[in-house]
Design an enzyme around this catalytic site. Sequence first.
Site, short mmCIF file in Angstrom:
data_model
loop_
_atom_site.label_atom_id
_atom_site.label_comp_id
_atom_site.label_asym_id
_atom_site.label_seq_id
_atom_site.Cartn_x
_atom_site.Cartn_y
_atom_site.Cartn_z
N PHE A 92 9.91 3.39 8.31
CA PHE A 92 9.90 2.34 9.16
C PHE A 92 9.94 0.95 8.39
O PHE A 92 10.27 0.01 8.48
CB PHE A 92 8.36 2.23 9.86
N LEU B 212 0.91 -1.13 0.09
CA LEU B 212 0.00 0.14 0.11
C LEU B 212 0.78 1.17 -0.03
O LEU B 212 0.52 2.36 -0.29
CB LEU B 212 -0.81 0.08 1.19
N GLY B 213 2.01 1.19 0.52
CA GLY B 213 2.84 2.41 0.64
C GLY B 213 4.08 2.00 1.30
O GLY B 213 4.39 0.90 1.86
N LYS C 122 7.51 -1.10 4.95
CA LYS C 122 6.37 -1.23 3.81
C LYS C 122 5.16 -1.22 4.38
O LYS C 122 4.93 -1.99 5.54
CB LYS C 122 6.71 -2.17 2.76
N LYS D 262 1.97 -2.98 8.82
CA LYS D 262 3.11 -1.91 8.50
C LYS D 262 4.39 -2.88 9.29
O LYS D 262 4.47 -3.08 10.41
CB LYS D 262 3.09 -0.53 9.56
N ASP E 13 5.77 15.01 13.07
CA ASP E 13 6.07 14.67 11.58
C ASP E 13 4.44 15.01 10.97
O ASP E 13 4.12 13.91 10.20
CB ASP E 13 6.41 13.28 11.60
N GLY F 125 7.43 3.92 3.97
CA GLY F 125 7.89 4.97 4.82
C GLY F 125 9.21 4.66 5.38
O GLY F 125 9.88 3.58 4.91
#
Length: 942
Positions: free
Chosen positions: A613, A608-609, A615, A630, A728, A611
Amino acid sequence: MAARSWLILLCLVAAATAGVLQARAQPDSKGFISVDCGLPGKTSYVDDKTKISYAADDGFTDGGSFHNISAEYITPALSARYHNVRSFPDGARNCYTLRSLVAGLKYLIRATFMYGNYDGLSKLPIFDVYIGVNFWMMVNISDPSGATLLEAIVVVPDDFVQVCLVNTGTGTPFISGLDLRPLEKKLYPQANDKRGLSLFGRWNFGPISTTEFIRYPDDPHDRIWMPWVSPSYWVEVSTTRPVQHTDEDVFDAPTKVMQTAIAPLNASSNIEFAWVPYTQPKDPAPGYITVMHFSELQLRSSNATRQFYINLNGNMVFSQGYTPAYLYADAIFNSNPFLRYPQYNISINATANSTLPPIINAIEVFSVFSTATVGTDGQDASAMMVSKEKYQVKKNWMGDPCVPKTLAWDKLTCSYDSSKPARITDINLSSGGLSGEISSAFANLKALQNLDLSNNNLTGSIPDALSQLPSLAVLDLTGNKLNGSIPSGLLKRIQDGTLNIKYGNNPNLCTNDNSCQPAKHKSKLAIYVAVPVVLVLVIVSVTILLFCLLGRKKKQGSMNTSVKPQNETTSYVPTNGSHGHGSSMQLENRRFTYNDLEKITNNFQRVLGEGGFGKVYDGFLEDGTQVAVKLRSESSNQGDKEFLAEAQILTRIHHKSLVSMIGYCKDGKYMALVYEYMSEGTLREHISGKRNNGRYLTWRERLRIALESAQGLEYLHKWCNPPLIHRDVKATNILLNARLEAKIADFGLSKTFNLENGTHVSTNTLVGTPGYVDPEYQATMQPTTKSDVYSFGVVLLELVTGKPAVLRDPEPISIIHWAQQRLAQGNIEGVVDARMHGDHDVNGVWKATDIALKCTTQVSAQRPTMTDVVAQLQECLELEEGRCAISNANNNFYTDNNSNSNSSYDMYATDHSIDVSQNSAAFETERNFGRMPSTATGPAAR
């Protein structure tokens, strides 16, 4: 001139006679409520002309103080109703509550104000008036001897309505009188549950006297019809015969009004009049609705014709001539506001076929105001009203508990959803001086999450009904005088881990079954029997205790459901961490293994995305619930510390605008967090148009997303325990669900702080994303809540402009400087996202942009708090929703008795320039029809 003013006031309200009746805060037999504000005690009187009973306001409000106006303003002609006022020097908002109404019914509400230097200060005040939670009108007192009249037609959503005076810092609010009259549902169809009508003027044409006001009983609805007499320009037409009403009549103008009319003095001339808008800061461009009343009063011969056109600023209202019916009331009206004009010019002129001049009997002009804002959930509001009454809480507990946000009650936290009523989620009445039993009304607050009643003088038992509150997570009863035992329902909630209850320092509260039994007188024999039994019980208890202690060593982490000593400050903390604010880390009760995650994500098939941390993968639980997983990657620069920090934070924060954690995985080297699934991805994707096939967010959607995000941050800063700085905040960390509801995500960099010691934390590393980082944080390495405010300001600018935080073409520039350069030239359209195609309220865009720039000022002390930002964005959203409500409406003119398509004209279909008549007659009538001087004509119709 002054004597004439008092004479008109006398005719408007009528002289009062003595006669004492019992005051009542309920409607009379006609459904009328008539309040003489500031009348002392519980007295009342009956008006000798209208026979309406006026009551003192003692039963309608619990704030303010009553005063008499200065003697110099009292004359024999002045109605007794204006002799006294109630003023409200304390509190931002003070309200009158009118009860025993019918929800969904239409009512006329009228408020009157005469200053009369009641306070001896000779300082003319300005203040706002609200109906419920919706702004109605600004009262601007310009003459101490004049009276101002406000009148509105609204649909009430509940069985009560509140009229509130709001102090805007420009003088003490006061009021002279308040009336409520029921209206039939069919009357004034332009008023509905989303829109109210505020009277600009209601004039009766044709009476021969300037003091001939018409109201109850001639008008059964007690509307006040002011005479409009201009014999220099008009000839009066009248009849003594009754004027009838058809079944289709939706205005019910009284016969006495319809029995008079005017025609031009010169039969070949037109009827012309005009008015200038009454503008004010919160309504700079009012939209107007007119109702023009017509009836033929002369029996015409067979070869006589009366036919005429009606024009507004050169535009014909009808595409064909109009002929009024003989002795039947008819009305021509627009269903929605006109285009905004600097001046409104009405011209009624005969057609070429007409042998008689035009006529008109009466006219009503209204401005439109939004009633679309809904107040607090009805059950929640009622519960708080009951609790307020029970505990006699003063504070600022007036009006609606949650709405508008800037006037919300102290010690309450509410959740806001633009499509639903506000709900009360937190109540903090700690050290509030409460006494008596715990109010049973608290059990009606179904969205309540935290209830703090600590350090009061509460007595009695704990209501078991509190266990039925589905969202209640924390109940703090510490430091009271409660007795009895903890009810079984609450104990069950404690044991299943859904409730954290604190009850220490309640000396009489029973903490085990035996001590809850009432004391009894015992004989010596009973004592002889009881002592051995007690000894046996003690031995057994010690044995069991030793056994439990040994067993506990073998089974760490088992839940302790025993109750602690009653004088110890105690709290139950659920071990699954789903609620509560314990200091030790308590994770959600769902702990996944790595194999579980493989099954959930189908071997991590869909990303899905990604960052810092690692995927984020798409997944489905056993029951079909879609989730986001996550998974920390081995190359991630965020380690165990950040993982544990985010996991711990997510177990104790619960807010509709924060992403929820469903579970976690810590399986050897594998670490993961399992979140609720946000199907619409990141806000950044939507701003850039990468979602929904390039469809861009509307301004309304953008404002709602901004408001929800701001509410999430407000919760972190103000209500989380301990409070948090996100550190953030950015468009990629704001996620959207299928309903485009916004939720803040990614708490791996968040830090707690102590509110008592300031709002910052000290760090030795700078974190965040370029373009969003607070420059003051960069310089000091001390992030504060204002650091999040700065970052949010950047996000808000992204929503306004459609641009990224840093623009790179032709050279890198921050969105802040880019916007400031264009706004310095007053060019808002050069800043706003052109992909919205101008479909927005320009005032709302300016306001939102101003909020964003205030959030991103260089000095953090000059930035607003997130609470301030939430309140301002709520106002922006209200502006936009009001615009949408008006722009979506039909804007046709209609006639009462003929509503076919040939009898209407679309006022928005033309765009003619304004041709303001310069003849003296037009300007003379404009003076009468526009802002009427209160010294010459009595109450100003505004």
